[in-house]
Design an enzyme around this catalytic site. Structure first.
Site, short mmCIF file in Angstrom:
data_model
loop_
_atom_site.label_atom_id
_atom_site.label_comp_id
_atom_site.label_asym_id
_atom_site.label_seq_id
_atom_site.Cartn_x
_atom_site.Cartn_y
_atom_site.Cartn_z
N GLU A 155 0.85 -1.20 0.00
CA GLU A 155 0.00 0.00 0.00
C GLU A 155 0.88 1.25 0.00
O GLU A 155 2.09 1.18 0.26
CB GLU A 155 -0.94 0.00 1.20
CG GLU A 155 -0.22 -0.06 2.53
CD GLU A 155 -0.73 0.96 3.52
OE1 GLU A 155 -1.10 2.07 3.10
OE2 GLU A 155 -0.71 0.65 4.72
N LYS A 205 -3.66 -1.26 14.33
CA LYS A 205 -2.97 -0.18 15.05
C LYS A 205 -3.47 -0.08 16.49
O LYS A 205 -4.66 -0.16 16.74
CB LYS A 205 -3.17 1.14 14.31
CG LYS A 205 -2.52 1.13 12.95
CD LYS A 205 -2.54 2.52 12.35
CE LYS A 205 -2.12 2.47 10.91
NZ LYS A 205 -3.11 1.76 10.08
N1 PSU Z 1 0.01 0.86 8.31
C1 PSU Z 1 1.00 1.70 8.77
N2 PSU Z 1 0.81 3.05 8.60
C2 PSU Z 1 -0.33 3.55 7.97
C3 PSU Z 1 -1.37 2.66 7.51
C4 PSU Z 1 -1.12 1.32 7.71
O1 PSU Z 1 2.02 1.25 9.34
O2 PSU Z 1 -0.44 4.77 7.81
C5 PSU Z 1 -2.63 3.21 6.82
C6 PSU Z 1 -3.23 2.13 5.94
O3 PSU Z 1 -3.30 2.64 4.64
C7 PSU Z 1 -4.61 1.88 6.51
C8 PSU Z 1 -4.95 3.25 7.00
O4 PSU Z 1 -5.49 1.37 5.56
O5 PSU Z 1 -3.73 3.63 7.66
C9 PSU Z 1 -6.17 3.25 7.91
O6 PSU Z 1 -6.76 4.52 7.87
P1 PSU Z 1 -8.29 4.72 8.36
O7 PSU Z 1 -8.27 4.39 9.82
O8 PSU Z 1 -8.65 6.16 8.08
O9 PSU Z 1 -9.13 3.76 7.55
#
Ligand code: PSU
Ligand code: MN
Length: 322
Positions: free
Chosen positions: A41, A175
Site C-alpha cells: 500500500e 494499530k
Molecule cells: N500501516 C501503517 N501506517 C499507515 C497505515 C497502515 O504502518 O499509515 C494506513 C493504511 O493505509 C490503513 C490506514 O489502511 O492507515 C487506515 O486509515 P483509516 O483508519 O482512516 O481507515
C-alpha cells in the site's frame, strides 16, 4: 486480449486491457508468468511516516520483497490512473505528498474519473489487488474500530473490504490507537480468518502483544500457503486471511511510553475534534513526536518483517500452484 505463447498454447493476458489501470512492466511480466507478486500500500508512505524517511522506506520495502524472491507492486493512483507497480519517479511523487490524497476503496473511482492522484489505504488495495489478481499484500498495521466508536461510528473501511476480498494480508495486527477488542470482534463477525504467525498473542502494531489472544497460530509459510489453498478449494465467497506478524519484542516500543503517549494523542485528537480520514495520520504523527521517533522505529521494524514474510508467503503459494 489473447496471445499465443512460444508453445502455441493460448494464454490470456488479463493485464493489458483494463482501462484506467496501468501495470509496471515488471509486475505485468510477473503476473503473466504466475510468478510471486506482493502488493504494497502507499498511504503508509504518504500519510503514515515522516517525510524525511518515507521515500527511503518505500524503496527499502520493495527491495526486501525482491530479495525474498517476489515482485513488489506498490499501488497508487496518479493523474487518474491506478498504478500497479511504480517506477522510481512515481514513488518519489507519492512520497512527496504533493497533491496526493488518501484514498479508501470508495475514493478510487472518484480519483480515476477526475484525474486526481492519491495513495491507497488497505481498503483501496483490496479492490485493486482483486482486479489485478494479486493474492498477497503487505502493510504495517490494519485500520479498524476507533476508540469512541459508540459516538463516532468510526470504523475503517479496511475491515469490510477484507470481508469480501480473497487476499492474504500480512500486518503487525491492527494499530494500537484503535479499540483492539472491538476490532477483533468485527473481524470475527466479518469472517476474516486471523492467524498469529509464531505467536498465540494478537500483535499490537508498535507492541508485540496487544494483550489479547489469537485462536489460531501457525509456524511456517508452508502452512500459510496451505490455508490459501484451502480457501481456493472451498471456493465460496472471498474473504481475506490476516497473517498477524508481531514486531520483534526487542524492536517494540517501550509499553509504558506507548501507553502514556497514546493517552496524550487520543486526548489531543478529541480536544481538536479531529476525525474521519485525518484521525489515523494525526495519531501516528503525534505518537512519533511524543516518543522522539521511537514509534517510527517500531513501525519500521514491523513493516520490514511483514515485507519479508509476505514475499516468503507469495513464493510458497506460487510454488504450490506450479
Ligand atoms: N500501516 C501503517 N501506517 C499507515 C497505515 C497502515 O504502518 O499509515 C494506513 C493504511 O493505509 C490503513 C490506514 O489502511 O492507515 C487506515 O486509515 P483509516 O483508519 O482512516 O481507515
Ligand atoms: Mn477512519
Amino acid at each position: 486480449m489473447w496471445t499465443r505463447d512460444k508453445d502455441g498454447e493460448h494464454m490470456e493476458d488479463r493485464h493489458t486491457d483494463q482501462p484506467g489501470i496501468g501495470y509496471s512492466p515488471e509486475v505485468r511480466d510477473a503476473l503473466a508468468h504466475g510468478a510471486p507478486v506482493v502488493a504494497l500500500e502507499s498511504t503508509i508512505i504518504s500519510h503514515g511516516l515522516p517525510r524525511s524517511i518515507n521515500l527511503d522506506v518505500a524503496r527499502e520495502l520493495e527491495a526486501i520483497v525482491r530479495d525474498g524472491g517476489a515482485c513488489p507492486a506498490t499501488i497508487a493512483v496518479l493523474d487518474g490512473v491506478v498504478h500497479v507497480g511504480l517506477a522510481d519517479h512515481e514513488l518519489e511523487r507519492v512520497a512527496s505528498g504533493q497533491g496526493i490524497r488518501k484514498l479508501g476503496a470508495r475514493d478510487l473511482v472518484l480519483a480515476m474519473a477526475t484525474g486526481e492522484s492519491g495513495a491507497t489505504t488497505v481498503s483501496a488495495v483490496c479492490m485493486v489487488a482483486a482486479r489485478a489478481k494479486i493474492r498477497v499484500f503487505v502493510t504495517g498495521g490494519l485500520g479498524g474500530v476507533h476508540r469512541g466508536w459508540q459516538e463516532s461510528l468510526d470504523e475503517s473501511a479496511d475491515l469490510v473490504m477484507l470481508s469480501r476480498t480473497r487476499l492474504t494480508v500480512v500486518a503487525a495486527g491492527v494499530k494500537s490507537i484503535l479499540d483492539v477488542p472491538a476490532t477483533l470482534q468485527r473481524l470475527e463477525t466479518l469472517n476474516v480468518s486471523v492467524i498469529g504467525y509464531r505467536t498465540g498473542r494478537f500483535p499490537g502494531f508498535y507492541l508485540a502483544d496487544s494483550g489479547l489472544p489469537v485462536e489460531w497460530s501457525l509456524d511456517s509459510v508452508a502452512q500459510i500457503a496451505a490455508v490459501m489453498r484451502s480457501q481456493d478449494a472451498l471456493g465460496a465467497q472471498g474473504q481475506a486471511l490476516l497473517v498477524a506478524n508481531p514486531v520483534p519484542v526487542e524492536r517494540q516500543l517501550d509499553p509504558a511510553l506507548h501507553d502514556q503517549v497514546l493517552r496524550e494523542a487520543l486526548s489531543a485528537a478529541a480536544d481538536r475534534q479531529i476525525g474521519g480520514q485525518a484521525l489515523t495520520p494525526f495519531l501516528l504523527d503525534f505518537i512519533a513526536r511524543g516518543t522522539g521517533g521511537a514509534s517510527v522505529d517500531a513501525n519500521l521494524a514491523a513493516v520490514r518483517g511483514n515485507a519479508a514474510l509476505g514475499a516468503a508467503v507469495a513464493v510458497a503459494y506460487a510454488g504450490d500452484a506450479a
